[in-house]
Design a protein around this motif. Structure first.
Motif, PDB file in Angstrom:
ATOM      1  N   LYS A 176       0.836  -1.205   0.000  1.00 43.53           N
ATOM      2  CA  LYS A 176       0.000   0.000   0.000  1.00 43.53           C
ATOM      3  C   LYS A 176       0.865   1.247   0.000  1.00 43.53           C
ATOM      4  N   GLY A 177       1.960   1.227   0.781  1.00 44.72           N
ATOM      5  CA  GLY A 177       2.867   2.368   0.789  1.00 44.72           C
ATOM      6  C   GLY A 177       3.486   2.604  -0.568  1.00 44.72           C
ATOM      7  N   MET A 178       3.912   1.539  -1.239  1.00 44.86           N
ATOM      8  CA  MET A 178       4.503   1.681  -2.565  1.00 44.86           C
ATOM      9  C   MET A 178       3.470   2.143  -3.582  1.00 44.86           C
ATOM     10  N   VAL A 185       4.333   2.022 -11.028  1.00 45.57           N
ATOM     11  CA  VAL A 185       3.081   2.242 -11.749  1.00 45.57           C
ATOM     12  C   VAL A 185       3.381   2.623 -13.194  1.00 45.57           C
ATOM     13  N   ASP A 186       2.828   1.846 -14.119  1.00 48.19           N
ATOM     14  CA  ASP A 186       2.943   2.140 -15.555  1.00 48.19           C
ATOM     15  C   ASP A 186       4.386   2.270 -16.018  1.00 48.19           C
ATOM     16  N   PRO A 191      12.315  -5.197 -12.636  1.00 53.73           N
ATOM     17  CA  PRO A 191      13.142  -6.368 -12.347  1.00 53.73           C
ATOM     18  C   PRO A 191      12.313  -7.504 -11.771  1.00 53.73           C
ATOM     19  N   ALA A 192      12.848  -8.712 -11.889  1.00 57.37           N
ATOM     20  CA  ALA A 192      12.118  -9.883 -11.394  1.00 57.37           C
ATOM     21  C   ALA A 192      11.814  -9.774  -9.910  1.00 57.37           C
ATOM     22  N   SER A 193      12.713  -9.128  -9.158  1.00 59.22           N
ATOM     23  CA  SER A 193      12.515  -9.007  -7.711  1.00 59.22           C
ATOM     24  C   SER A 193      11.270  -8.200  -7.360  1.00 59.22           C
ATOM     25  N   PHE A 194      10.787  -7.384  -8.307  1.00 61.44           N
ATOM     26  CA  PHE A 194       9.618  -6.549  -8.036  1.00 61.44           C
ATOM     27  C   PHE A 194       8.307  -7.240  -8.382  1.00 61.44           C
ATOM     28  N   LYS A 195       8.376  -8.320  -9.178  1.00 63.51           N
ATOM     29  CA  LYS A 195       7.150  -8.894  -9.729  1.00 63.51           C
ATOM     30  C   LYS A 195       6.217  -9.442  -8.654  1.00 63.51           C
ATOM     31  N   ALA A 196       6.767 -10.140  -7.653  1.00 59.86           N
ATOM     32  CA  ALA A 196       5.900 -10.687  -6.606  1.00 59.86           C
ATOM     33  C   ALA A 196       5.210  -9.569  -5.837  1.00 59.86           C
ATOM     34  N   LEU A 197       5.961  -8.509  -5.530  1.00 59.64           N
ATOM     35  CA  LEU A 197       5.370  -7.377  -4.826  1.00 59.64           C
ATOM     36  C   LEU A 197       4.357  -6.665  -5.715  1.00 59.64           C
ATOM     37  N   SER A 198       4.637  -6.638  -7.015  1.00 59.53           N
ATOM     38  CA  SER A 198       3.700  -6.023  -7.951  1.00 59.53           C
ATOM     39  C   SER A 198       2.364  -6.747  -7.925  1.00 59.53           C
ATOM     40  N   ARG A 199       2.422  -8.082  -7.792  1.00 61.44           N
ATOM     41  CA  ARG A 199       1.182  -8.858  -7.712  1.00 61.44           C
ATOM     42  C   ARG A 199       0.388  -8.463  -6.467  1.00 61.44           C
ATOM     43  N   THR A 200       1.076  -8.259  -5.358  1.00 57.07           N
ATOM     44  CA  THR A 200       0.399  -7.839  -4.138  1.00 57.07           C
ATOM     45  C   THR A 200      -0.222  -6.460  -4.307  1.00 57.07           C
ATOM     46  N   ILE A 201       0.487  -5.574  -5.008  1.00 55.19           N
ATOM     47  CA  ILE A 201      -0.058  -4.241  -5.263  1.00 55.19           C
ATOM     48  C   ILE A 201      -1.349  -4.342  -6.063  1.00 55.19           C
ATOM     49  N   GLU A 202      -1.381  -5.242  -7.052  1.00 57.27           N
ATOM     50  CA  GLU A 202      -2.602  -5.418  -7.830  1.00 57.27           C
ATOM     51  C   GLU A 202      -3.731  -5.962  -6.969  1.00 57.27           C
ATOM     52  N   THR A 203      -3.389  -6.835  -5.996  1.00 60.14           N
ATOM     53  CA  THR A 203      -4.401  -7.339  -5.068  1.00 60.14           C
ATOM     54  C   THR A 203      -4.937  -6.198  -4.212  1.00 60.14           C
TER      55      THR A 203
END
Length: 352
Positions: A176-178, A185-186, A191-203
């Protein structure tokens, strides 16, 4: 079990209804503000619980005690009531305060939601909190969720909420902070290290306000976990600020990898990474198989033919294009996806 009652037909209530239908279990639902299909709609608590063995309370934690009090006059001692909240201390307190020893009850937390169900993620896991007042309640809840294809984890309410505070709540807090800071965003790449966190952001986007507020405010240990995290981040920030700009980057400890007999640690690391990717591929195949079965059911309900050669050829063409974009051999990728299509056809006719 022939019939289940669901109190609350929000996002999770609807998702649970779809799981029940897939398992061949009938259900009725009651929610004054939700659009419930007529075949499953109940118009009163009395109508809802008549002839049911199990009642699932799927309402926000702050409303739970009032709902249970309205439900109690219509319950029988042979029925089982369970909640599905993402926190457990407060719901269990409400269940105990209202139902006590009069009606069996148990606290549960399905560790999945509408988004993970839509993406066919597996395995489905559920936390069940044993209830000393009703020793058989946890066993009945376990049998119910296992019939839905779930794996069961037993945990106390306090133990559950502590773990969730330092995992689920903190992950959503950081995401939520990110999100609010505009991170990731957009962007055209990440990087691959961000993808899992990106999924959480979408959730977080999908569950705006609802799930986030519940796991932060209704978990009695979440504030403490957030405070510890903020303290640790503040200390790291101060340490980084104290390093002079001209100073060399401080050394960081390296992850020690066991050497093979060949004496090539790089090979060991590469093989471990290949194993990790292959495991992820198998998990993705399991999700694809579930989606294929779901597509078959949708076609059957719509009266559409199951074989769809035009759709399959369009899929293959798009996968070839994706391969070319990534510098891969389109012929090889086509061969892989044709094998995946054959696998999916077989999976459509087998139980997941």
């Amino acid at each position: 079990m022939s019939q289940v009652a669901i109190v609350g037909y929000g996002r999770f209530g609807r998702a649970l209804g779809s799981l029940l239908e897939a398992a061949g279990i009938g259900y009725r639902a009651l929610d004054p503000v939700a659009d419930i299909p007529e075949a499953h709609r109940a118009n009163s608590f009395q109508e809802l619980v008549a002839g049911t063995e199990l009642i699932v309370v799927a309402v926000p934690v702050p409303r739970m005690q009032a709902v249970l009090e309205n439900l109690l006059p219509h319950l029988r001692p042979e029925q089982l009531v369970l909640d599905v909240g993402s926190v457990k201390v407060k719901p269990v307190h409400a269940l105990n305060a209202v139902l006590g020893t009069r009606v069996p009850w148990v606290g549960t937390h399905p560790l999945f939601g509408p988004l993970s169900l839509a993406m066919a993620e597996r395995p489905l896991r559920v936390v069940v909190c044993p209830n000393p007042l009703h020793p058989n309640a946890a066993r009945q809840a376990r049998a119910f969720f296992e019939r839905l294809g779930c794996e069961i984890i037993e945990q106390t309410p306090e133990g559950h909420d502590r773990i969730m505070a330092h995992t689920h709540a903190l992950t959503f807090f950081v995401a939520k902070g990110m999100l609010d800071a505009g991170s990731g965003v957009d962007v055209p790449f990440a990087p691959a290290s961000f993808k899992a966190l990106s999924r959480t952001i979408e959730t977080i986007r999908a569950d705006a306000g609802h799930l986030f507020a519940a796991i932060q405010h209704d978990n009695p240990f979440a504030a403490e976990a957030r405070s510890h995290l903020l303290g640790a981040l503040g200390a790291i920030h101060q340490e980084l600020e104290a390093i002079p700009p001209e100073a060399e980057a401080p050394e960081t400890p390296h992850l020690e990898l066991p050497a093979l007999e060949t004496g090539l640690p790089e090979l060991t690391e590469t093989r471990e990474l290949i194993d990790q990717v292959d495991r992820e591929l198998v998990e993705l195949l399991a999700r694809r198989a579930e989606l294929a079965r779901r597509a078959l059911q949708a076609k059957a309900q719509a009266g559409q033919p199951v074989p769809d050669p035009a759709r399959e050829e369009a899929m293959v063409a798009s996968r070839r294009a994706w391969a070319a974009e990534r510098g891969l051999d389109p012929e090889g990728v086509e061969a892989i996806f044709r094998a995946v299509l054959r696998f999916s056809r077989r999976a459509q006719h087998t139980k997941g």
